[in-house]
Design a protein around this motif. Structure first.
Motif, PDB file in Angstrom:
ATOM      1  N   LEU A  65       0.862  -1.174   0.000  1.00 56.62           N
ATOM      2  CA  LEU A  65       0.000   0.000   0.000  1.00 56.62           C
ATOM      3  C   LEU A  65       0.903   1.228   0.000  1.00 56.62           C
ATOM      4  O   LEU A  65       1.731   1.402   0.896  1.00 56.62           O
ATOM      5  N   LEU A  66       0.741   2.054  -1.016  1.00 58.95           N
ATOM      6  CA  LEU A  66       1.552   3.256  -1.173  1.00 58.95           C
ATOM      7  C   LEU A  66       0.792   4.433  -0.579  1.00 58.95           C
ATOM      8  O   LEU A  66      -0.359   4.688  -0.939  1.00 58.95           O
ATOM      9  N   LEU A  67       1.433   5.144   0.333  1.00 65.99           N
ATOM     10  CA  LEU A  67       0.813   6.291   0.993  1.00 65.99           C
ATOM     11  C   LEU A  67       1.396   7.572   0.406  1.00 65.99           C
ATOM     12  O   LEU A  67       2.542   7.928   0.683  1.00 65.99           O
ATOM     13  N   GLY A  68       0.604   8.232  -0.420  1.00 66.47           N
ATOM     14  CA  GLY A  68       1.079   9.419  -1.111  1.00 66.47           C
ATOM     15  C   GLY A  68       1.140  10.638  -0.207  1.00 66.47           C
ATOM     16  O   GLY A  68       0.434  10.732   0.796  1.00 66.47           O
ATOM     17  N   PHE A  79       3.648   8.950  -7.227  1.00 69.38           N
ATOM     18  CA  PHE A  79       2.841   7.967  -6.500  1.00 69.38           C
ATOM     19  C   PHE A  79       1.779   7.339  -7.399  1.00 69.38           C
ATOM     20  O   PHE A  79       1.570   6.124  -7.380  1.00 69.38           O
ATOM     21  N   HIS A  80       1.146   8.168  -8.213  1.00 68.02           N
ATOM     22  CA  HIS A  80       0.100   7.656  -9.104  1.00 68.02           C
ATOM     23  C   HIS A  80       0.685   6.745 -10.190  1.00 68.02           C
ATOM     24  O   HIS A  80       0.100   5.695 -10.499  1.00 68.02           O
ATOM     25  N   SER A  81       1.810   7.129 -10.741  1.00 67.77           N
ATOM     26  CA  SER A  81       2.400   6.308 -11.804  1.00 67.77           C
ATOM     27  C   SER A  81       2.902   4.973 -11.270  1.00 67.77           C
ATOM     28  O   SER A  81       2.758   3.931 -11.921  1.00 67.77           O
ATOM     29  N   LEU A 115      -3.253   2.618  -3.447  1.00 73.04           N
ATOM     30  CA  LEU A 115      -2.705   3.955  -3.217  1.00 73.04           C
ATOM     31  C   LEU A 115      -3.655   4.805  -2.389  1.00 73.04           C
ATOM     32  O   LEU A 115      -4.858   4.865  -2.670  1.00 73.04           O
ATOM     33  N   VAL A 116      -3.111   5.443  -1.362  1.00 77.69           N
ATOM     34  CA  VAL A 116      -3.788   6.548  -0.685  1.00 77.69           C
ATOM     35  C   VAL A 116      -3.199   7.809  -1.291  1.00 77.69           C
ATOM     36  O   VAL A 116      -2.022   8.114  -1.056  1.00 77.69           O
TER      37      VAL A 116
END
Length: 223
Positions: free
Chosen positions: A139-142, A161-163, A172-173
């Motif tokens: 889980l990526l936390l932007g 983060f989006h890419s 993604l958050v």
């Protein structure tokens, strides 16, 4: 002449022997002391390390309290950490902890230092790949940054983060501090770190994306 042992002492001896045998069984039984819960690893910076507040007030601790019966939460966050430092530490931590889920909350310090977004992207990509190769969900936390370096840099920074989420098919958050960062009452005097009152909001920002991953690993561990 054979000495006779009083009956009371014989009974006490049998009780002590029986108790000792029970203790031996308890402490030698395989797996009883092992934590069989899935492991969630948080790799972050000061936003996840409870900077400026009590450790038990931080959103990661609040998450651990929410999940204490189902998931073991390991917080490997360090204040001031960059994506470069996180990428260098991750392999060792994965080897030690063998996480089922990895939360990546890094990049803010890269942005504050004006480091190239391409470098940040490469480091985060490495961490995602290491986690996935170890069988962990990611889980990526932007995070966003103030427009000090111009809108072009800010767009390139947040675009990382989006890419990455699209390329590696990870959750993604988009913005960890949504509903917090622009509220002065929820930010410390430095304007960068959230207050204790903001921590439950941060947790709720993470929860919708994290919950499906938790459901998956908890179901797998119990089947």
């Amino acid at each position: 002449m054979k000495q006779r042992i009083p009956v009371a002492w014989q009974k006490l001896n049998r009780m002590l022997t029986a108790g000792l045998l029970v203790l031996i069984v308890i402490f030698s039984a395989p797996g009883l002391s092992a934590d069989q819960r899935p492991t969630l690893l948080v790799m972050g910076d000061s936003l996840s390390a409870a900077y400026g507040i009590e450790q038990e007030q931080g959103w990661v601790t609040l998450l651990a309290e929410r999940l204490k019966d189902e998931v073991q939460v390991v917080n490997a966050s360090i204040s001031g950490e960059t994506t470069s430092g996180g990428a260098q530490r991750l392999a060792s931590i994965i080897g030690q902890r063998q996480p089922d889920i990895v939360l990546l909350e890094l990049g803010g310090n890269d942005g504050l230092r004006g480091l190239p977004p391409t470098q940040m992207r490469a480091n985060l990509a490495s961490m995602i790949e290491q986690s996935q190769q170890a069988g962990a969900d990611v889980l990526l936390l932007g995070i966003d940054i103030p427009p000090n370096y111009g809108q072009a840099y800010r767009d390139a920074f947040t675009g990382v983060f989006h890419s990455l989420a699209g390329e590696y098919n990870v959750a993604l958050v988009p913005f960890l501090l949504e509903g917090v960062a622009l509220n002065d009452e929820l930010m410390q005097s430095d304007g960068i770190h959230p207050t204790a009152e903001a921590q439950p909001i941060i947790l709720e920002n993470v929860w919708p994306e994290l919950e499906p991953l938790l459901d998956s690993v908890v179901s797998a561990s119990s089947s």
